[in-house]
Each structure stands twice: as structure tokens, then as C-alpha cells.
Motif scaffolding. Structure first.
Motif, PDB file in Angstrom:
ATOM      1  N   LEU A   8      14.577 -24.729  -4.498  1.00 14.60           N
ATOM      2  CA  LEU A   8      14.464 -23.412  -5.116  1.00 14.60           C
ATOM      3  C   LEU A   8      14.021 -23.520  -6.579  1.00 14.60           C
ATOM      4  O   LEU A   8      13.168 -22.757  -7.047  1.00 14.60           O
ATOM      5  N   MET A   9      14.594 -24.500  -7.296  1.00 12.94           N
ATOM      6  CA  MET A   9      14.233 -24.696  -8.693  1.00 12.94           C
ATOM      7  C   MET A   9      12.787 -25.146  -8.821  1.00 12.94           C
ATOM      8  O   MET A   9      12.053 -24.703  -9.714  1.00 12.94           O
ATOM      9  N   THR A  10      12.358 -26.014  -7.911  1.00  9.57           N
ATOM     10  CA  THR A  10      10.969 -26.479  -7.922  1.00  9.57           C
ATOM     11  C   THR A  10      10.005 -25.313  -7.744  1.00  9.57           C
ATOM     12  O   THR A  10       9.043 -25.152  -8.504  1.00  9.57           O
ATOM     13  N   PHE A  11      10.263 -24.480  -6.755  1.00  2.33           N
ATOM     14  CA  PHE A  11       9.394 -23.349  -6.466  1.00  2.33           C
ATOM     15  C   PHE A  11       9.332 -22.381  -7.643  1.00  2.33           C
ATOM     16  O   PHE A  11       8.247 -21.993  -8.108  1.00  2.33           O
ATOM     17  N   THR A  12      10.493 -21.957  -8.163  1.00  2.00           N
ATOM     18  CA  THR A  12      10.512 -20.953  -9.237  1.00  2.00           C
ATOM     19  C   THR A  12       9.922 -21.515 -10.535  1.00  2.00           C
ATOM     20  O   THR A  12       9.308 -20.773 -11.304  1.00  2.00           O
ATOM     21  N   GLY A  56      -4.977 -23.636 -11.830  1.00  4.49           N
ATOM     22  CA  GLY A  56      -3.539 -23.478 -11.647  1.00  4.49           C
ATOM     23  C   GLY A  56      -3.155 -23.113 -10.233  1.00  4.49           C
ATOM     24  O   GLY A  56      -3.941 -23.287  -9.294  1.00  4.49           O
ATOM     25  N   MET A  57      -1.940 -22.595 -10.099  1.00  4.17           N
ATOM     26  CA  MET A  57      -1.372 -22.246  -8.788  1.00  4.17           C
ATOM     27  C   MET A  57      -1.130 -20.741  -8.759  1.00  4.17           C
ATOM     28  O   MET A  57      -0.541 -20.181  -9.679  1.00  4.17           O
ATOM     29  N   GLN A  58      -1.563 -20.103  -7.673  1.00  3.66           N
ATOM     30  CA  GLN A  58      -1.319 -18.681  -7.490  1.00  3.66           C
ATOM     31  C   GLN A  58      -0.554 -18.454  -6.199  1.00  3.66           C
ATOM     32  O   GLN A  58      -0.818 -19.126  -5.193  1.00  3.66           O
ATOM     33  N   LEU A  59       0.376 -17.521  -6.233  1.00  2.00           N
ATOM     34  CA  LEU A  59       1.190 -17.241  -5.057  1.00  2.00           C
ATOM     35  C   LEU A  59       0.353 -16.595  -3.955  1.00  2.00           C
ATOM     36  O   LEU A  59      -0.494 -15.740  -4.214  1.00  2.00           O
ATOM     37  N   THR A  60       0.623 -16.994  -2.734  1.00  2.00           N
ATOM     38  CA  THR A  60       0.080 -16.285  -1.579  1.00  2.00           C
ATOM     39  C   THR A  60       0.926 -15.038  -1.344  1.00  2.00           C
ATOM     40  O   THR A  60       1.945 -14.819  -2.014  1.00  2.00           O
ATOM     41  N   ASP A  61       0.537 -14.221  -0.389  1.00  2.00           N
ATOM     42  CA  ASP A  61       1.344 -13.038  -0.058  1.00  2.00           C
ATOM     43  C   ASP A  61       2.742 -13.449   0.375  1.00  2.00           C
ATOM     44  O   ASP A  61       3.735 -12.807   0.003  1.00  2.00           O
ATOM     45  N   ILE A  62       2.823 -14.525   1.154  1.00  2.00           N
ATOM     46  CA  ILE A  62       4.141 -15.012   1.590  1.00  2.00           C
ATOM     47  C   ILE A  62       4.916 -15.552   0.402  1.00  2.00           C
ATOM     48  O   ILE A  62       6.138 -15.351   0.279  1.00  2.00           O
ATOM     49  N   ARG A  64       4.709 -14.521  -2.709  1.00  2.00           N
ATOM     50  CA  ARG A  64       5.211 -13.381  -3.479  1.00  2.00           C
ATOM     51  C   ARG A  64       6.420 -12.742  -2.809  1.00  2.00           C
ATOM     52  O   ARG A  64       7.358 -12.303  -3.465  1.00  2.00           O
ATOM     53  N   ALA A  65       6.419 -12.722  -1.471  1.00  2.00           N
ATOM     54  CA  ALA A  65       7.563 -12.156  -0.751  1.00  2.00           C
ATOM     55  C   ALA A  65       8.785 -13.058  -0.872  1.00  2.00           C
ATOM     56  O   ALA A  65       9.929 -12.581  -0.909  1.00  2.00           O
ATOM     57  N   PHE A  66       8.546 -14.366  -0.949  1.00  2.00           N
ATOM     58  CA  PHE A  66       9.646 -15.337  -1.013  1.00  2.00           C
ATOM     59  C   PHE A  66      10.257 -15.411  -2.413  1.00  2.00           C
ATOM     60  O   PHE A  66      11.446 -15.728  -2.557  1.00  2.00           O
ATOM     61  N   LEU A  67       9.471 -15.098  -3.454  1.00  2.00           N
ATOM     62  CA  LEU A  67       9.910 -15.305  -4.835  1.00  2.00           C
ATOM     63  C   LEU A  67      11.228 -14.613  -5.183  1.00  2.00           C
ATOM     64  O   LEU A  67      12.129 -15.265  -5.726  1.00  2.00           O
ATOM     65  N   HIS A  69      13.704 -13.697  -3.361  1.00  2.00           N
ATOM     66  CA  HIS A  69      14.805 -14.318  -2.621  1.00  2.00           C
ATOM     67  C   HIS A  69      15.128 -15.701  -3.201  1.00  2.00           C
ATOM     68  O   HIS A  69      16.297 -16.056  -3.364  1.00  2.00           O
ATOM     69  N   ALA A  70      14.081 -16.468  -3.517  1.00  2.00           N
ATOM     70  CA  ALA A  70      14.297 -17.796  -4.088  1.00  2.00           C
ATOM     71  C   ALA A  70      14.984 -17.698  -5.442  1.00  2.00           C
ATOM     72  O   ALA A  70      15.896 -18.476  -5.751  1.00  2.00           O
ATOM     73  N   THR A  71      14.557 -16.723  -6.262  1.00  2.00           N
ATOM     74  CA  THR A  71      15.168 -16.540  -7.573  1.00  2.00           C
ATOM     75  C   THR A  71      16.639 -16.182  -7.438  1.00  2.00           C
ATOM     76  O   THR A  71      17.505 -16.744  -8.119  1.00  2.00           O
ATOM     77  N   SER A  72      16.942 -15.242  -6.539  1.00  2.00           N
ATOM     78  CA  SER A  72      18.322 -14.819  -6.346  1.00  2.00           C
ATOM     79  C   SER A  72      19.190 -15.954  -5.821  1.00  2.00           C
ATOM     80  O   SER A  72      20.312 -16.173  -6.295  1.00  2.00           O
ATOM     81  N   LEU A  73      18.675 -16.701  -4.836  1.00  2.00           N
ATOM     82  CA  LEU A  73      19.432 -17.820  -4.271  1.00  2.00           C
ATOM     83  C   LEU A  73      19.699 -18.896  -5.316  1.00  2.00           C
ATOM     84  O   LEU A  73      20.794 -19.464  -5.378  1.00  2.00           O
ATOM     85  N   HIS A  74      18.699 -19.169  -6.146  1.00  2.00           N
ATOM     86  CA  HIS A  74      18.865 -20.188  -7.178  1.00  2.00           C
ATOM     87  C   HIS A  74      19.943 -19.777  -8.174  1.00  2.00           C
ATOM     88  O   HIS A  74      20.814 -20.569  -8.548  1.00  2.00           O
ATOM     89  N   VAL A  75      19.890 -18.511  -8.618  1.00  2.00           N
ATOM     90  CA  VAL A  75      20.886 -18.017  -9.571  1.00  2.00           C
ATOM     91  C   VAL A  75      22.285 -18.059  -8.968  1.00  2.00           C
ATOM     92  O   VAL A  75      23.242 -18.495  -9.611  1.00  2.00           O
ATOM     93  N   GLU A  76      22.415 -17.633  -7.729  1.00  2.00           N
ATOM     94  CA  GLU A  76      23.737 -17.598  -7.108  1.00  2.00           C
ATOM     95  C   GLU A  76      24.277 -19.007  -6.859  1.00  2.00           C
ATOM     96  O   GLU A  76      25.495 -19.225  -6.919  1.00  2.00           O
ATOM     97  N   ALA A  77      23.405 -19.966  -6.591  1.00  2.00           N
ATOM     98  CA  ALA A  77      23.865 -21.351  -6.435  1.00  2.00           C
ATOM     99  C   ALA A  77      24.433 -21.875  -7.749  1.00  2.00           C
ATOM    100  O   ALA A  77      25.483 -22.536  -7.772  1.00  2.00           O
ATOM    101  N   LYS A  78      23.756 -21.574  -8.857  1.00  2.00           N
ATOM    102  CA  LYS A  78      24.271 -21.975 -10.170  1.00  2.00           C
ATOM    103  C   LYS A  78      25.595 -21.291 -10.468  1.00  2.00           C
ATOM    104  O   LYS A  78      26.519 -21.903 -11.016  1.00  2.00           O
ATOM    105  N   GLN A  79      25.695 -20.023 -10.090  1.00  2.00           N
ATOM    106  CA  GLN A  79      26.948 -19.306 -10.309  1.00  2.00           C
ATOM    107  C   GLN A  79      28.091 -19.901  -9.509  1.00  2.00           C
ATOM    108  O   GLN A  79      29.232 -19.952  -9.974  1.00  2.00           O
ATOM    109  N   ALA A  80      27.806 -20.364  -8.311  1.00  2.00           N
ATOM    110  CA  ALA A  80      28.843 -20.986  -7.479  1.00  2.00           C
ATOM    111  C   ALA A  80      29.386 -22.248  -8.141  1.00  2.00           C
ATOM    112  O   ALA A  80      30.604 -22.495  -8.143  1.00  2.00           O
ATOM    113  N   LEU A  81      28.492 -23.037  -8.723  1.00  2.00           N
ATOM    114  CA  LEU A  81      28.940 -24.242  -9.425  1.00  2.00           C
ATOM    115  C   LEU A  81      29.793 -23.880 -10.634  1.00  2.00           C
ATOM    116  O   LEU A  81      30.799 -24.533 -10.921  1.00  2.00           O
TER     117      LEU A  81
END
Length: 305
Positions: A8-12, A56-62, A64-67, A69-81
């Protein structure tokens, strides 16, 4: 399908950096290793997340849809720790809080002081700004809490209604402004003066609109619109402008004899201030600690303005 915090961190990070090279430097990885990592993530998801270009790198439609969710999951994982650390008696982490200027200069500093007394391992990043920018930052996970004037809940953010208080705003002028010598001053007397306030869409602008409308008046002649509190005060002190400002924001200048509020009958400049959080996800433990102290301060009558 399980996704790791590292994935998740890699992607974001690639999204924020805009290129593999910049992201690799931020993550302290080689570019080939980062390329392999994102390729494995794409294979795991069964879809390409980026379009590779020479610039550079540009997001595909998928992607952009994943971003979000990935951001939220990453933040919540840090919060859990952080939650685990807190339960072990070692609360650490950084509280990212945004506030409108009147709060940043009044109730937020003592709340931070009280929080640090109980949880000395915490750190704080404070962002001051007008409400529209703070709301956007909260939605984008750039801050954990936003403190501002009461506003409707949205699909992204909601008010924490047991953490609320009031302040009072005034029409302010330089101490030597001619209007201060007028008796029985009315709001209509200010209409043709030079005004400076924040732009439309901001909380102060909406507050001014409401106050003038309640007196059956249109907006005054706003010559300068700016989000900068420093510019607003300078125009008032040095250039004879009128402005609209909450008490805590101009209190130092009032004590120094530079700025004074106008006494205008029938003008109620009170407003309700509230803490806001994102609608979805858990509030980070460090932010909860600050919120607890804000609740204690705002429940005390002496702190309400």
C-alpha cells in the motif's frame, strides 16, 4: 487476497511522487526493485494500475479507483500499530490537525500543551487555513482533525458535535480610524468603506454575508480578497481598510493599540465552532488524545468566547 502495508505504501508513494525514480528515492529502494514490487501488486490484483510513460507514471482507470481504498487502508494500518503502542503504554505518533486562524491562535495551543503533558511521546503538525482548504485536506487524509465553524456534514467528513464552542467576530478597524469617532454607528455606515475579507466560499465571507443580510443589507465594497491573515491585518492597520475577524485573531494587535472592534448596535457576530473528522475509518490514537483535551477545554465556560 491480502495486501501488505508495504504494498500500500509503495503504491501511494508512486502516485504522490509521479515517477518511479522519485518514489524509489523516497522509499530508499532501487528503481528496479520498486518496479518489480509494483508489478507484483498488479499481478496480485489482476490489473494494471499505472501507464508507464517516459515522463513518469500515470494512473489507469483501475488505479484511480484503487487509490482511495489504498490510502484509507494504509492510514488505518498505521493507526492500528499506534493503537497497540498506546495499549502498551507507549503512545507515539504524529497528530495532524488543521484549524481556522481564530482556533489556531486560541484554544488549540493549550489543548496541545495538555495532551503533551499526558502523552509526551506525541508530535504535532498544525495547518492553519480557511475552511474550504481544511475540509479538502481532511477528505484527502492530509490531516486527522479539522477545527472550524459549524458546517453541514458531507459524504466525506462529519462534525464531532460533543466538541464545540463559540467565538465572537467583529468589524475591525485601525485604532485611529474615523468611524471610531462616530456615535450610534450602524452597519449601513460601513457599506462604502474599503473592505478586505477572505474570498467567497470561505467561512468568514459567508459570516459577513449572513450578518449584512440580517440587517437587510447587501455586501459591502470588498476591495481586497485574501486568505492571508497577515495581509488582512496590514491593510487594516496601515491602509484604513475594514475587515471582519474573530476576537482571538486580533487580540495581540488590540492590546498593542493597533486594531479595535467597531461598536455597532444589532450586530451579532457569534458563531459555533466544531471539530470534524472523516466519516469513514477509525480516528488515529494520537488524534483521539488531542480530541479528548479539546473536549475538556470546550466544555469549560471560561473557554467559550
Amino acid at each position: 487476497m491480502a495486501l501488505s502495508i508495504e504494498q500500500l505504501m509503495t503504491f501511494t508513494t508512486i502516485v504522490k511522487a509521479g515517477s518511479l525514480g522519485r518514489a524509489a528515492a523516497l522509499l530508499n529502494m532501487t528503481q528496479p526493485a520498486l518496479s518489480r514490487a509494483i508489478k507484483r501488486l498488479e499481478q496480485q490484483l489482476g490489473a494494471e494500475l499505472f501507464e508507464r510513460h517516459s515522463k513518469g507514471m500515470q494512473l489507469t482507470d483501475i488505479g484511480r479507483a484503487f487509490l482511495p481504498h489504498a490510502t484509507s487502508l494504509h492510514v488505518e494500518a498505521k493507526q492500528a500499530l499506534e493503537e497497540i503502542q498506546a495499549l502498551r503504554g507507549a503512545a507515539k505518533g504524529t497528530v495532524r490537525v488543521g484549524a481556522v486562524a481564530s482556533i489556531a491562535s486560541s484554544i488549540l495551543p493549550p489543548a496541545i500543551e495538555r495532551t503533551l503533558t499526558k502523552w509526551p511521546g506525541l508530535h504535532f503538525e498544525v495547518f492553519e487555513g480557511v475552511w474550504d482548504l481544511l475540509a479538502a485536506s481532511l477528505s484527502k487524509h492530509e490531516i486527522d482533525l479539522a477545527l472550524g465553524a459549524e458546517a453541514p456534514d458531507t459524504d466525506e467528513i462529519v462534525a464531532i458535535r460533543d466538541c464545540c464552542w463559540e467565538d465572537t467576530s467583529h468589524v475591525i478597524v485601525a485604532s485611529g480610524h474615523p468611524l471610531r469617532r462616530r456615535r450610534k454607528l450602524t452597519l449601513a455606515d460601513t457599506l462604502h468603506e474599503k473592505w478586505t475579507i477572505p474570498p467567497p466560499g470561505t467561512g468568514p465571507h459567508q459570516h459577513v454575508e449572513r450578518v449584512f443580510a440580517e440587517q437587510g443589507l447587501g455586501m459591502p465594497d470588498v476591495i481586497v480578497r485574501t486568505r492571508s491573515i497577515t495581509v488582512l491585518k496590514s491593510l487594516v492597520v496601515d491602509s484604513g481598510f475594514l475587515s471582519w475577524m474573530a476576537e482571538p485573531m486580533f487580540e495581540p494587535e488590540r492590546r498593542a493599540g493597533l486594531i479595535a472592534p467597531l461598536s455597532i448596535a444589532g450586530v451579532d457576530g457569534r458563531r459555533k465552532l466544531v471539530a470534524f473528522r472523516r466519516r469513514r475509518g477509525l480516528l488515529a490514537v494520537p488524534a483521539v488524545k488531542l480530541l479528548d483535551e479539546l473536549r475538556r477545554l470546550t466544555s469549560t465556560g471560561s473557554r467559550k468566547r
